[in-house]
Every structure is written in structure tokens, then in C-alpha cells.
Design an enzyme around this catalytic site. Structure first.
Site, PDB file in Angstrom:
ATOM      1  CE  LYS A 296       4.297  28.670  -7.053  1.00 52.42           C
ATOM      2  NZ  LYS A 296       3.808  28.396  -5.681  1.00 52.42           N
TER       3      LYS A 296
ATOM      4  CG  ASN B 172       1.697  25.720  -7.594  1.00 52.94           C
ATOM      5  OD1 ASN B 172       2.725  25.967  -8.221  1.00 52.94           O
ATOM      6  ND2 ASN B 172       1.725  25.092  -6.428  1.00 52.94           N
TER       7      ASN B 172
ATOM      8  N   GLY C 239      -1.085  30.935  -3.090  1.00 49.05           N
ATOM      9  CA  GLY C 239      -2.521  31.046  -2.897  1.00 49.05           C
ATOM     10  C   GLY C 239      -2.960  32.389  -2.352  1.00 49.05           C
TER      11      GLY C 239
ATOM     12  CG  ASP D 162       3.813  27.555   1.908  1.00 46.48           C
ATOM     13  OD1 ASP D 162       4.945  27.870   2.352  1.00 46.48           O
ATOM     14  OD2 ASP D 162       3.672  26.868   0.867  1.00 46.48           O
TER      15      ASP D 162
ATOM     16  CD  GLN E  27      -6.991  23.753  -4.958  1.00 48.56           C
ATOM     17  OE1 GLN E  27      -5.864  24.209  -4.761  1.00 48.56           O
ATOM     18  NE2 GLN E  27      -7.780  23.345  -3.981  1.00 48.56           N
TER      19      GLN E  27
ATOM     20  CB  CYS F 100       8.031  15.001   1.649  1.00 48.95           C
ATOM     21  SG  CYS F 100       8.801  16.462   2.395  1.00 48.95           S
TER      22      CYS F 100
ATOM     23  CB  CYS G  43      -1.377  23.181   1.349  1.00 51.35           C
ATOM     24  SG  CYS G  43      -1.853  24.721   2.157  1.00 51.35           S
TER      25      CYS G  43
END
Length: 380
Positions: free
Chosen positions: A92, A76, A47, A136, A78, A347, A194
Site C-alpha cells: 500500500k 480495499n 479507508g 482500524d 470499494q 481469519c 470491517c
């Protein structure tokens, strides 16, 4: 790091491209050539790294290094504007290289599809003039900070959370570092990531673009930078606040008599690898490539997904027998988690699941294991 790019001279085509810079007294041809000669490392192509990289490439910063171990995921898109639908599933760094080359083919892009760690950070940072921190998570932020202090590289810091963004410049000569502001990390699990808390899509654009501005000012040596100042942006009210930050003479890393002169294990420092409470019991680990074999055990382990419902709807391991119990609901739904079978918790990346695994171990579950790297490591 792999390289892709062109030469270092300011060509006539580049002069035409940067014409709006060349007429600025603070930039001019000499300043643009300084940008061309600069080497900037971006930690993360997400981001924050997306807008920062786009504007640094457009501005003509000669060499951009990007480190990011992840692949492009639909969640991702958005906010991570370096990437598009066509890049889903791709590393990426590959998606970023292609997009940046399209933005400015005169810029060299060096990429590493690796996670920045204590074993590689100093070597990677040493090849660059400045670092843009778009990470992050707390372990990486502390790692970037300490590596910047130890290598003498300025750290252009940014972070986003829900509707709030933060921005500063750390680790300059005589200025504060990230540890001067946050001496210790928060307890694991206190601040949701996030995926749990969400983030307003346009917010990283504001903060990441501001990181690019601070980077360019530092490279040019113009204007007043955010050294010694923390900017806090509230997107809901569209208000900026500013806090003064001073270097802490007693800081363990940048203080007058530093007590930490080398990189440490930041997972342990931030509590991610902490032992579960109770009788010296530790939480076991399962690597992504071991999961299928572990699930064939007798008795078959109970596969527990502790993400949110929307994350489950996007991608899940139901075909492997996974059961969803969101992290916040686990304490009230332990009767749904069998005690007579091993439990493998996962997770998205392994952070939330480690906290749940420690909770289960403390509650007397005898064989609890955390899926390292989370579902991202399995389907990624």
C-alpha cells in the site's frame, strides 16, 4: 522510512498551484510556506488514510509519512481511493507514493511498509509534527494515542464502522487524549471489524477529508479545532452529533500524575494475546511461513476458516483442505470440528480466529493454534 520528493522552497509553480489558498486571509503566502515546512505522519493508507493523504498532498503539506504493512487487496478498492486495480498485490505504501506524487510532485513522501509497534513508534513519531490516525484496530489506536502523548504530537483521530464515523483531535497541550474518552478497550470480539460488519464506502471519504481539514487548521493555527470535542456522523440519516470531552486528571497517560510513562504491549492490553480460559492452557501460534510444514504433520491438522462466506468466495485456502465455519456459527457447529486432530484457526488478520481458538481451547480441544496474521499473511 524511505523518502521520495523535492525541495522545501515555495516556487513560482507552487504559488500558482496553491493560488486559491494564497488569497485566503487565514492562509496567505506565510501560511502556505508553513504547510510546506510541515511534516505529517499518516498511520494507515486505507479507508481514512486515503482521502486524508490526497487532500494533504493537494494542499501542499511538505512532507507526508505513511506507515502501513499491508498490500492492496481487491476488497480495499470499494473505499480506499489511493489505490486502484493496477495496484492489486502491491504494498500500500508504494501504491500511495505513486498516487500522491501524481497529485502533487512538490510533496515529499516518506514510506514505511511496517506495522507501528511499541518498539518503533516513538522513533517514528518524533520525526513528525502531527499524526493522522487512520488505523482500524484498538491496539494501534491506543498505541498511537500513547505515543502522541509521550512525544507531544497532536493526534487527529478518525474511525468508521458500518454507517457511523467519529472524529476528534487528541493529545494537544491541555486537551484530552483518546484514553480520556475510552479508558479501556472493549472486550475482544465484542465489536466486529470491517470485514465482519462492513463499512459504507463513501463514509471514510467524509471522515478522512475532515481529518485533513483538522490537520491543516492545526498546522496553520487558525479556526476552532476539535480539541475537546468528539464529532459523530450518521451517514444513514446524515446527522452530526457532538460530545464534549474533557481531559481526565486521573488519566493513566495524560493525567496530572500519569502512571504509564512508556509504551506497553497493546496486543495484551486489548486482550488480543490473552490466555485461553481453563487449566492455564494457552492457544498456540502458527506463523504464515510455517503453515505448509505444520499441515504436513501426522495427524494432519484441521484447517478452520472462521471468516464470512463472501470473504471465503474472494480468497480461501480450500486447496490446503480448509473448511469454512463462520465465527458466529462455531458454537453451534462444533460437531464438525474434530477433537482428535490439531486445529489451526484463521481469519483475515488473526483477530477473530484468536477468539475462536480460545473458545475451542476452553471447550476442551487439546491442540488449538491461531494463524498469526491470518490469510492476509499467507496470500498477501
Amino acid at each position: 522510512m524511505t523518502r521520495d520528493g523535492s525541495g522545501s522552497d515555495l516556487t513560482p509553480r507552487e504559488a500558482a498551484r496553491y493560488a486559491r489558498h494564497l488569497v485566503l486571509p487565514e492562509v496567505g503566502r506565510a501560511g502556505q510556506e508553513r504547510l510546506k515546512a510541515a511534516r505529517v505522519l499518516l498511520v494507515g493508507a486505507g479507508g481514512l488514510g486515503s482521502p486524508a493523504a490526497l487532500y494533504l498532498a493537494a494542499a501542499g503539506v511538505g512532507t507526508l509519512g505513511i506507515v502501513d504493512p499491508d498490500s492492496v487487496d481487491v476488497t480495499n478498492l470499494q473505499r480506499q481511493i489511493l489505490h486502484g486495480t493496477a495496484g492489486l498485490g502491491a504494498p500500500k505504501v508504494d501504491s500511495a507514493r505513486a498516487r500522491l506524487h501524481d497529485v502533487n510532485p512538490h510533496v515529499t513522501v516518506e514510506t514505511g511498509a511496517v506495522r507501528l509497534t511499541s518498539s518503533n513508534a516513538l522513533e517514528i513519531l518524533a520525526a513528525y509534527d502531527l499524526v493522522v490516525d487512520g488505523s482500524d484496530n484498538f491496539p494501534t489506536r491506543y498505541l498511537v494515542n500513547d505515543a502522541c502523548v509521550l512525544t507531544g504530537r497532536p493526534n487527529v483521530y478518525g474511525s468508521v464502522y458500518r454507517w457511523e464515523g467519529q472524529l476528534s483531535v487528541f493529545a494537544t497541550r491541555g486537551g484530552p487524549c483518546y484514553r480520556c474518552l475510552f479508558r479501556e478497550p472493549p472486550p475482544p470480539g465484542l465489536i466486529p471489524n470491517c470485514a465482519e460488519a462492513g463499512v459504507f464506502g463513501a463514509l471514510p471519504g467524509v471522515i478522512g477529508a475532515a481529518q485533513a481539514m483538522e490537520t491543516i487548521k492545526l498546522l496553520l493555527g487558525v479556526g476552532e479545532t476539535l480539541v475537546g470535542r468528539l464529532q459523530i456522523f450518521d451517514a444513514l440519516s446524515y446527522r452530526w452529533r457532538e460530545l464534549e470531552i474533557r481531559r481526565d486528571p486521573g488519566c493513566a497517560v495524560c493525567g496530572d500524575e500519569p502512571t504509564q510513562t512508556e509504551l506497553i504491549d497493546y496486543e495484551v492490553f486489548c486482550g488480543v494475546e490473552a490466555e485461553a480460559e481453563g487449566e492455564g492452557m494457552t492457544v498456540g501460534r502458527v506463523e504464515a511461513d510455517e503453515l505448509d510444514a505444520v499441515l504436513e504433520g501426522d495427524p494432519r491438522p484441521f484447517l478452520l476458516d472462521v471468516r464470512e462466506v463472501m470473504e471465503w468466495q474472494n480468497v480461501n485456502l480450500a486447496h490446503l483442505g480448509a473448511v469454512l465455519v463462520p465465527m458466529r456459527e462455531v458454537p453451534g457447529r462444533m460437531d464438525e470440528i474434530p477433537r482428535d486432530r490439531p486445529v489451526v484457526v484463521y481469519c483475515h488478520t488473526g483477530v477473530r480466529s484468536l477468539e475462536v481458538a480460545k473458545l475451542l481451547a476452553a471447550e476442551g480441544y487439546g491442540d488449538v493454534r491461531n494463524l498469526e496474521g491470518g490469510i492476509a499473511g499467507v496470500v498477501g
